[in-house]
Design a protein around this motif. Structure first.
Motif, PDB file in Angstrom:
ATOM      1  N   ALA B 285       0.842  -1.205   0.000  1.00  0.00           N
ATOM      2  CA  ALA B 285       0.000   0.000   0.000  1.00  0.00           C
ATOM      3  C   ALA B 285       0.874   1.250   0.000  1.00  0.00           C
ATOM      4  N   ARG B 286       1.984   1.172   0.699  1.00  0.00           N
ATOM      5  CA  ARG B 286       2.887   2.327   0.751  1.00  0.00           C
ATOM      6  C   ARG B 286       3.479   2.613  -0.630  1.00  0.00           C
ATOM      7  N   GLU B 288       2.149   1.753  -3.479  1.00  0.00           N
ATOM      8  CA  GLU B 288       1.074   2.232  -4.354  1.00  0.00           C
ATOM      9  C   GLU B 288       0.736   3.700  -4.089  1.00  0.00           C
ATOM     10  N   ASP B 289       0.791   4.072  -2.834  1.00  0.00           N
ATOM     11  CA  ASP B 289       0.538   5.477  -2.488  1.00  0.00           C
ATOM     12  C   ASP B 289       1.571   6.377  -3.178  1.00  0.00           C
ATOM     13  N   ASP B 292       0.883   6.654  -6.848  1.00  0.00           N
ATOM     14  CA  ASP B 292      -0.218   7.593  -7.111  1.00  0.00           C
ATOM     15  C   ASP B 292       0.287   9.034  -7.071  1.00  0.00           C
ATOM     16  N   ARG B 293       1.051   9.327  -6.059  1.00  0.00           N
ATOM     17  CA  ARG B 293       1.549  10.701  -5.913  1.00  0.00           C
ATOM     18  C   ARG B 293       2.450  11.079  -7.092  1.00  0.00           C
TER      19      ARG B 293
END
Ligand SMILES: Cc1cc2nc3c(=O)[nH]c(=O)nc-3n(C[C@H](O)[C@H](O)[C@H](O)COP(=O)(O)OP(=O)(O)OC[C@H]3O[C@@H](n4cnc5c(N)ncnc54)[C@H](O)[C@@H]3O)c2cc1C
Lengths: 200, 386
Positions: B285-286, B288-289, B292-293
């Motif tokens: 998740a980290r 992927e975050d 996204d950014r």
């Protein structure tokens, strides 16, 4: 926690940082060298004679792989030493930044008068003070040490920005703080991805 | 805009991406020894850098891909090009000969004759490194207070002072130096300097990372400057040259720098995915975050660059995108070291290099504080947020 015994590495330069690191090894494993759980030993070239220079260390530190990892008690003692060294280094870097900004003039006033600069100085000081408090708590765990390390890394990045590009010159505060980060990644990062892997 | 679309830009991106691969291959060598770029001057990536912002008519072989010719006069095409080369290796890209920022300054400020002279020189058979000298030991962010002096002497001038942290200056043949002819912001001039002129001295400053940028300290001991070497002296009013030129150059170049940063961030996150394909849970998740950014800032950067091409230079947005990208680069590299596990910074030379390189961006073309001040102005003027 007593940090007075730690040398002042950032002020005195890279070689002193390496000497202070060797002293951490000595205190954690008398006369010795603490090998990380992953099998790495990092110290001054006087202490680690084989292996390779740590990249970006300007030759101040060597890293060697293949030793027998130290036992848990030594790992923990060394981890506490490393956090003490990191904390002391950051304190020196912050003091150096304040002194430097006090001498740098823009629009007739020194840069310390800028509120953005003052805020950044205060943020670093707050992080240092919180790290001190966290270190005093009983029953330290590897994850708590890692979190303290990570907070110090973030505060170090803030402090370094205050030097402008001077913080990027080899051998200066940027190098010593970078080395504290490498040491944390090598010795303090818990082996298993923990519940906090999603944290920044 | 997600990715700039259209055949023209797609063809450019895919050609440059290929060329960037070869920069990846030499990245660690350049990090160890930045002068090693001399051994790699035959790479297509070097040709691209040499031709960037030089009008096609000056070049024997301008960059042509299929039916298209590119001279990087478009900020968006320049940004995409530099992003892809930086994805290969940022340091090696910055070590290349070519106009870099000096070319943008000459194009923004020079008169026809000065531009012609500069382009002819850059287009010659020998590789020419250049520099853009603004920062001084005592005046970095406070560029309007710079102290290097340009003093009249006979029918010309003498240039005296010091510059600091100037990319490639110790290796350059030619560069733009910002200096003071009179007090106040309007007294600033930009002059073209030949580094072989008596009184010019420069030496490299070793750095923690981004060693390919070869930042240098310059000493100017009364370097002779002819009037025709003052950019725009005969064609622009004092209020339109000098400092205004520096600002225009920096604003035109900032999306290109943000593209440089985006390229490095992409390299970092792709490296983590390749090396740790099985990341799961919070770790995944980290990652992927961050992805996204990265997608978000990259999109914003293309928008800023396209707006510049359309004649709309929005200082607040230019500053915002650079700052977001620079901060993301630090976050990506910190996260990468963490996600790759204990000892990764010693075990993985590419990660180690990217980790050190990413820290340069905070300082390049203005610190985060200075960019924040520009964003603040945009908030006041209601131009920053939609
Ligand atoms: C890799 C690299 C490449 C570079 N290439 C070039 C180049 O090619 N040419 C060139 O001319 N320069 C170049 N630079 C230099 C760069 O532009 C400067 O470092 C930058 O402008 C900041 O100046 P300084 O380092 O003197 O920091 P300072 O201006 O001394 O800043 C010190 C601190 O004070 C803060 N500060 C300063 N003024 C204010 C203010 N008004 N309000 C709030 N905070 C403030 C800053 O944010 C920073 O935290 C390069 C730097 C690097 C690292």
């Amino acid at each position: 926690m007593d940090t007075a015994t730690t040398t002042s590495p950032a002020a005195a330069g890279l070689r002193d940082f390496a000497t202070a690191l060797d002293a951490c090894h000595d205190r954690a494993a008398s006369g010795g060298l603490v090998v990380s759980r992953g099998g790495w030993a990092v110290a001054s070239p006087a202490r680690v004679t084989a292996g390779a220079q740590v990249p970006g260390s300007s030759g101040a530190l060597m890293a060697e792989r293949g030793g027998t990892p130290a036992g848990d008690r030594r790992q923990e003692a060394f981890a506490d030493e490393l956090i003490g060294l990191h904390r002391q280094t950051l304190r020196e870097v912050l003091d150096g930044a304040v002194a430097r900004l006090d001498r740098r003039v823009s629009e007739g006033a020194n840069l310390l008068n800028r509120q953005l600069v003052q805020g950044a100085v205060a943020d670093v000081a707050l992080a240092l003070s919180e790290a001190d408090d966290l270190r005093e708590l009983p029953m330290s765990t590897p994850w708590r040490r890692w979190r303290i390390h990570r907070d110090l890394v973030n505060a170090g990045r803030t402090a370094l920005k205050l030097y402008g590009a001077g913080g990027f010159v080899a051998g200066g505060p940027g190098t010593v703080l970078y080395l504290t980060e490498v040491l944390g990644n090598t010795y303090l990062r818990p082996e298993q991805p923990g519940p906090e892997a999603g944290d920044d | 805009m997600t990715e700039p679309t259209g055949e023209r830009i797609a063809a450019l991106r895919s050609y440059v991406r290929e060329a960037g691969r070869e920069l990846r291959a030499i990245g660690l060598e350049i990090d160890r020894d930045p002068e090693a770029i001399d051994r790699w001057l035959g790479l297509p990536a070097v040709d691209i850098m040499r031709g960037c912002t030089i009008p096609a008519e000056y070049l024997d072989s301008p960059l042509r891909v299929g039916a298209y010719t590119y001279d990087m006069s478009s900020c968006l095409e320049h940004t995409v090009t530099i992003e892809e080369l930086s994805y290969g290796d940022t340091g090696s890209m910055l070590a290349c000969p070519g106009p870099l920022m000096s070319g943008v300054a000459v194009s923004a400020l020079g008169d026809d004759k000065q531009r012609h002279h500069y382009y002819e020189r850059m287009a010659g058979p020998e590789p020419v490194w250049t520099f853009f000298g603004l920062t001084e030991p005592a005046k970095g962010s406070a560029a309007t207070e710079l102290e290097t002096t340009l003093v009249p002497e006979g029918d010309g001038f003498r240039l005296t002072g010091e510059k600091r942290y100037v990319g490639n200056a110790a290796y350059a043949r030619l560069g733009v130096v910002f200096c003071r002819r009179a007090p106040g912001p309007l007294g600033i001039e930009a002059v073209l300097v030949d580094t072989q002129a008596p009184g010019f001295h420069a030496e490299p400053i070793p750095t923690v990372g981004m060693r390919g940028a070869r930042i240098s300290a310059i000493r100017l001991d009364g370097v002779r400057v002819e009037r025709e070497h003052i950019l725009g002296y005969d064609s622009l009013k004092p209020s339109r040259r000098g400092l205004i030129g520096a600002i225009r150059t920096l604003q035109r170049f900032r999306p290109v720098l943000a593209g440089t940063i985006v390229g490095l961030c992409r390299a970092v996150l792709d490296h983590v995915r390749e090396q740790r394909p099985a990341l799961a849970g919070g770790a995944r998740a980290r990652l992927e975050d961050l992805e996204d950014r990265l997608t978000a800032v990259r999109r914003q950067n293309y928008e800023v660059a396209a707006a510049i091409d359309a004649g709309r230079v929005r200082a607040d947005r230019v500053a915002g995108v650079k700052t977001r990208a620079a901060e993301l680069a630090e976050r990506c590299t910190l996260a990468a070291a963490d996600l790759m596990g204990p000892g990764a910074l010693l075990e993985d030379p590419l990660l180690n290099k990217l980790y050190r390189d990413a820290r340069a961006f905070e300082f390049m073309e203005g610190t985060g504080h200075i960019q924040r001040l520009a964003v603040f102005q945009g908030v006041l003027k209601r131009t920053f947020l939609n």
